[in-house]
Scaffold this motif. Structure first.
Motif, PDB file in Angstrom:
ATOM      1  N   GLN A   1      58.695  63.362 -34.995  1.00  0.00           N
ATOM      2  CA  GLN A   1      60.071  63.687 -34.710  1.00  0.00           C
ATOM      3  C   GLN A   1      60.252  64.827 -33.910  1.00  0.00           C
ATOM      4  O   GLN A   1      59.852  65.918 -34.514  1.00  0.00           O
ATOM      5  N   ASP A   2      60.758  64.769 -32.682  1.00  0.00           N
ATOM      6  CA  ASP A   2      61.170  66.050 -32.253  1.00  0.00           C
ATOM      7  C   ASP A   2      62.626  66.435 -32.966  1.00  0.00           C
ATOM      8  O   ASP A   2      63.763  65.722 -32.685  1.00  0.00           O
ATOM      9  N   CYS A   3      62.408  67.468 -33.720  1.00  0.00           N
ATOM     10  CA  CYS A   3      63.622  67.681 -34.449  1.00  0.00           C
ATOM     11  C   CYS A   3      64.995  67.810 -33.778  1.00  0.00           C
ATOM     12  O   CYS A   3      66.005  67.666 -34.140  1.00  0.00           O
TER      13      CYS A   3
ATOM     14  N   PHE B   1      58.486  69.972 -34.607  1.00  0.00           N
ATOM     15  CA  PHE B   1      58.201  68.554 -34.975  1.00  0.00           C
ATOM     16  C   PHE B   1      57.937  68.180 -36.357  1.00  0.00           C
ATOM     17  O   PHE B   1      57.753  69.039 -36.961  1.00  0.00           O
ATOM     18  N   ALA B   2      58.492  67.232 -36.849  1.00  0.00           N
ATOM     19  CA  ALA B   2      58.497  66.555 -38.375  1.00  0.00           C
ATOM     20  C   ALA B   2      57.651  65.214 -38.333  1.00  0.00           C
ATOM     21  O   ALA B   2      57.932  64.523 -37.490  1.00  0.00           O
ATOM     22  N   THR B   3      57.032  65.011 -39.371  1.00  0.00           N
ATOM     23  CA  THR B   3      56.639  63.657 -39.493  1.00  0.00           C
ATOM     24  C   THR B   3      57.585  62.832 -39.881  1.00  0.00           C
ATOM     25  O   THR B   3      58.664  63.274 -40.449  1.00  0.00           O
ATOM     26  N   LYS B   4      57.438  61.384 -39.856  1.00  0.00           N
ATOM     27  CA  LYS B   4      58.491  60.180 -39.793  1.00  0.00           C
ATOM     28  C   LYS B   4      59.183  60.325 -41.056  1.00  0.00           C
ATOM     29  O   LYS B   4      60.635  60.148 -41.198  1.00  0.00           O
ATOM     30  N   GLY B   5      58.714  60.684 -42.480  1.00  0.00           N
ATOM     31  CA  GLY B   5      59.370  60.511 -43.576  1.00  0.00           C
ATOM     32  C   GLY B   5      60.330  61.762 -43.885  1.00  0.00           C
ATOM     33  O   GLY B   5      61.125  61.494 -44.836  1.00  0.00           O
TER      34      GLY B   5
END
Length: 247
Positions: free
Chosen positions: A178-180, A205-209
Motif C-alpha cells: 500500500q502506498d500510504c 508503504f505498508a503491507t496489505k493487512g
C-alpha cells in the motif's frame, strides 16, 4: 481531518505513528529538525542520510535524545538509512543490509528491524534508493524480497525513493504494498524541496493487512512551523498513522 494519535484498541491492536525523513546528514538546523520530529509524536522514525562519518553515532544519539526517541538501528552501518523508535517499542531483532554497488555510484543499504507493540509484531525498513533508474529498480526488488524474508505478516517500509509515483520503481513497490499517501491522503503531498515542493519522492508503504488511517506531509500539525520545515533539511517529512492487526 486530524491524524489519529498512538493508542491501543480494545482488541489489543496498536495504532502507530510512523515518520520517514531525509535529514541530509544533519547539515542544517538540527534544533528545527528535533522540534519537527517531537511534534509528530512518532512511534517509529525512518531516517535517510543519517550521519555516516566522524562521530556519527554520537550525532545520531543526540538527535534521538532531543526528539524523545532512541536509536533502533542503522546509520553508517546501513550506508545512511537509520531507524529510531519510542520506548513503546519492544525490539525483537535488527539487521543493517548493504546492497550491491554499481561502479561509480554511492553505496546504498537498508536499515531493518522487527519490533513488537503490545501483541502486534511488525517488520520495519528504511531505505534511500539510487539516483540511477536501473539500479533503483533493482533495489526496489531487493526491498520487496527483504520484507518477504523477515518472517512477519505485517511490515512498513519508507524512505527517499528519488522517484515520483509514476516512475517504474515507485509503481513496482505500490503494486505489492500500500502506498500510504494514496490509500489515505492527509496533510500535504509533495516532499521536495521544502522551499518549493513540487515532487513526491519520499513515501511510506505498508503491507496489505495494515489499516492506513492517514498519511502525508504534516503541514499545520501543532508544534510544526513552515519556517522549521524549510530550515530542518532539504526534504519534507512524511507522517502516517497505521493500525496494526494483532494476528
Amino acid at each position: 481531518m486530524e491524524l489519529p494519535n498512538s493508542r491501543t484498541g480494545t482488541d489489543g491492536s496498536p495504532t502507530l505513528r510512523v515518520l520517514t525523513y531525509n535529514i541530509r546528514s544533519l547539515r542544517d538546523d538540527t534544533d528545527a529538525l528535533a522540534r519537527i520530529i517531537t511534534a509528530c509524536a512518532p512511534d517509529l522514525v525512518l531516517l535517510q542520510e543519517a550521519p555516516r562519518f566522524f562521530r556519527w553515532r554520537k550525532k545520531l544519539a543526540a538527535l534521538a535524545a532531543a526528539s524523545g526517541q532512541v536509536i533502533l538501528t542503522g546509520g553508517a552501518t546501513a550506508a545512511g538509512p537509520a531507524i529510531l523508535c519510542s520506548l513503546r517499542a519492544t525490539v525483537e531483532r535488527t539487521e543493517d543490509v548493504l546492497l550491491p554497488r554499481t561502479s561509480g555510484l554511492p553505496r546504498r543499504g537498508f536499515a531493518t528491524a522487527v519490533v513488537r507493540f503490545g501483541a502486534a509484531r511488525l517488520g520495519v525498513l528504511s531505505c534511500h534508493l539510487s539516483l540511477q533508474q536501473a539500479e533503483r529498480h533493482d533495489q526496489a526488488g531487493l526491498l520487496l524480497d527483504r520484507l518477504a524474508g523477515m518472517g512477519v505478516e505485517h511490515a512498513v517500509a519508507g524512505g527517499d525513493l528519488n522517484e515520483r509515483p509514476d516512475g517504474p520503481c515507485f509503481r513496482r513497490l505500490a503494486a505489492d504494498l500500500q502506498d500510504c499517501r494514496a490509500t489515505a491522503p492527509w496533510g500535504g503531498e509533495h516532499t521536495f524541496t521544502p522551499a518549493d515542493p513540487r515532487r513526491r519522492i519520499d513515501a511510506l508503504f505498508a503491507t496489505k493487512g495494515i489499516e492506513v488511517l492517514g498519511c502525508g506531509v504534516p503541514h499545520g500539525l501543532p508544534g510544526i512551523t513552515e519556517a522549521d520545515l524549510r530550515a530542518a533539511t532539504d526534504h519534507l517529512p512524511v507522517l502516517a498513522a497505521l493500525r496494526i492487526p494483532t494476528a
